[in-house]
Design a protein around this motif. Structure first.
Motif, short mmCIF file in Angstrom:
data_model
loop_
_atom_site.label_atom_id
_atom_site.label_comp_id
_atom_site.label_asym_id
_atom_site.label_seq_id
_atom_site.Cartn_x
_atom_site.Cartn_y
_atom_site.Cartn_z
N SER A 148 -4.08 -49.73 -20.70
CA SER A 148 -3.57 -50.56 -19.62
C SER A 148 -2.21 -50.04 -19.20
N THR A 191 -6.17 -56.17 -9.79
CA THR A 191 -5.69 -54.82 -9.52
C THR A 191 -6.64 -53.73 -10.01
N SER A 192 -7.40 -54.03 -11.07
CA SER A 192 -8.22 -52.99 -11.66
C SER A 192 -9.33 -53.60 -12.51
N ASP A 207 -1.83 -42.81 -6.04
CA ASP A 207 -2.63 -44.03 -5.92
C ASP A 207 -4.03 -43.90 -6.51
N SER A 211 -8.59 -44.02 -2.68
CA SER A 211 -9.52 -44.00 -3.81
C SER A 211 -10.20 -42.64 -3.92
N SER A 264 -2.07 -40.40 -16.85
CA SER A 264 -1.38 -41.53 -16.23
C SER A 264 -0.65 -41.06 -14.98
N ALA A 304 -8.42 -48.95 -18.07
CA ALA A 304 -9.49 -47.97 -18.24
C ALA A 304 -10.09 -48.14 -19.62
N SER A 314 0.74 -46.54 -12.13
CA SER A 314 -0.21 -46.91 -11.08
C SER A 314 -1.67 -46.71 -11.48
N LYS A 315 -1.94 -45.68 -12.29
CA LYS A 315 -3.32 -45.39 -12.70
C LYS A 315 -3.35 -44.80 -14.10
N GLU A 357 -1.20 -53.05 -13.60
CA GLU A 357 -1.66 -52.35 -12.40
C GLU A 357 -3.02 -51.69 -12.58
N THR A 358 -3.33 -51.26 -13.82
CA THR A 358 -4.51 -50.43 -14.01
C THR A 358 -5.05 -50.56 -15.43
#
Length: 215
Positions: free
Chosen positions: A68, A12-13, A141, A193, A110, A58, A97-98, A55-56
Motif C-alpha cells: 500500500s 483510489t485503488s 500516474d 492508465s 513505486s 497491489a 502514487s502507484k 493512494e494505491t
C-alpha cells in the motif's frame, strides 16, 4: 451483483488476489486500507497503518503480500492472509502514487507524485532501492510491468507545451537495469492508465483526452 459501501469518499485503488477470494481497497478520505472476502462480500479488516489517505494498493503474484502506498510518503507491506504489517519503506519525497509487484516477485515498483517525479525499483528481498528512474516532468500516474518481468512502462501527466498538448508522458524502461529503452514521443496527451496484454505483446494507454492508444 453487489454494491459495497467501501469508503466514505473516492476509492483510489483496487487489487484482487490471484485466487479470486479477496480484494483490497484504498480510499481517498481516510488512511485506511480495507480487505474484503469476495465470496461473502464482508470486510475482513480495515487497516489504518498509514497516517494519510491510501493512494494505491497491489497484491503480489504469489498471493501472499499486499503493498500500500500513501500520501504519508511510505509504502507498507502486509501479509495478505494474517493482515499483519511486515515492513514500512520510505521511498519518496512526495506522496506514493502507484505501487506494483513484478510477476517474478523480485521487484517492487513505486511511483512518486507531487514534487517527486521518480520511479523506484525496490528489491523485495532487501527492501532497498536498487534503481531510481528519472525523466518524467511531473508525477507518475500509471505503471505497468510486462508478464516476463523484464520491462516497465510508466505514464505521467507530462510537461504541458500548450493547453491540449503534453510531452514526455510515456516511457519504457528495462526493469532489471533501470535503463530508459524508449520514449513514446508520438503520445501528446497526459496518461491516466496503462495495461499490458497477458501475452506481453500489446501496450494499451488511456489518455486524459479520452482516447485509448495501442502499441
Amino acid at each position: 451483483m453487489r454494491s459495497l459501501d467501501a469508503h466514505s469518499d473516492g476509492v483510489t485503488s483496487i487489487a484482487i488476489s490471484p485466487d479470486g477470494k479477496r480484494i483490497v481497497t484504498g480510499g481517498i478520505s481516510t488512511p485506511t486500507m480495507k480487505v474484503w472476502d469476495l465470496r461473502t462480500f464482508l470486510m475482513l479488516k480495515g487497516e489504518s497503518g498509514h497516517t494519510q489517505p491510501v493512494e494505491t494498493v497491489a497484491i503480489s503474484s504469489d498471493g501472499k503480500l499486499i503493498a500500500s502506498g500513501s500520501d504519508d510518503r511510505t509504502i507498507k507491506l502486509w501479509d495478505l492472509h494474517t493482515l499483519k504489517l511486515l515492513d514500512t519503506i520510505t521511498a519518496h519525497s512526495g506522496f506514493v502514487s502507484k505501487v506494483a509487484f513484478s510477476p517474478d516477485m523480485q521487484t517492487l515498483v513505486s511511483a512518486g507524485g507531487g514534487d517527486d517525479n521518480t520511479i523506484r525499483l525496490i528489491d523485495l528481498q532487501t527492501k532497498k532501492t536498487r534503481h531510481i528512474l528519472k525523466g518524467h516532468k511531473t508525477g507518475v500516474d500509471a505503471i505497468a510491468i510486462t508478464p516476463d518481468s523484464k520491462k516497465l512502462v510508466t505514464g505521467s501527466f507530462g510537461q504541458l507545451v500548450s493547453r491540449n498538448r503534453a510531452i514526455s508522458t510515456l516511457k519504457l524502461w528495462n526493469l532489471q537495469t533501470g535503463k530508459l529503452l524508449h520514449e513514446f514521443t508520438d503520445n501528446f496527451n497526459s496518461v491516466e492508465s496503462l495495461a499490458i496484454s497477458p501475452d506481453g505483446k500489446i501496450l494499451i494507454c488511456g489518455n486524459y483526452d479520452g482516447s485509448i492508444k495501442l502499441w
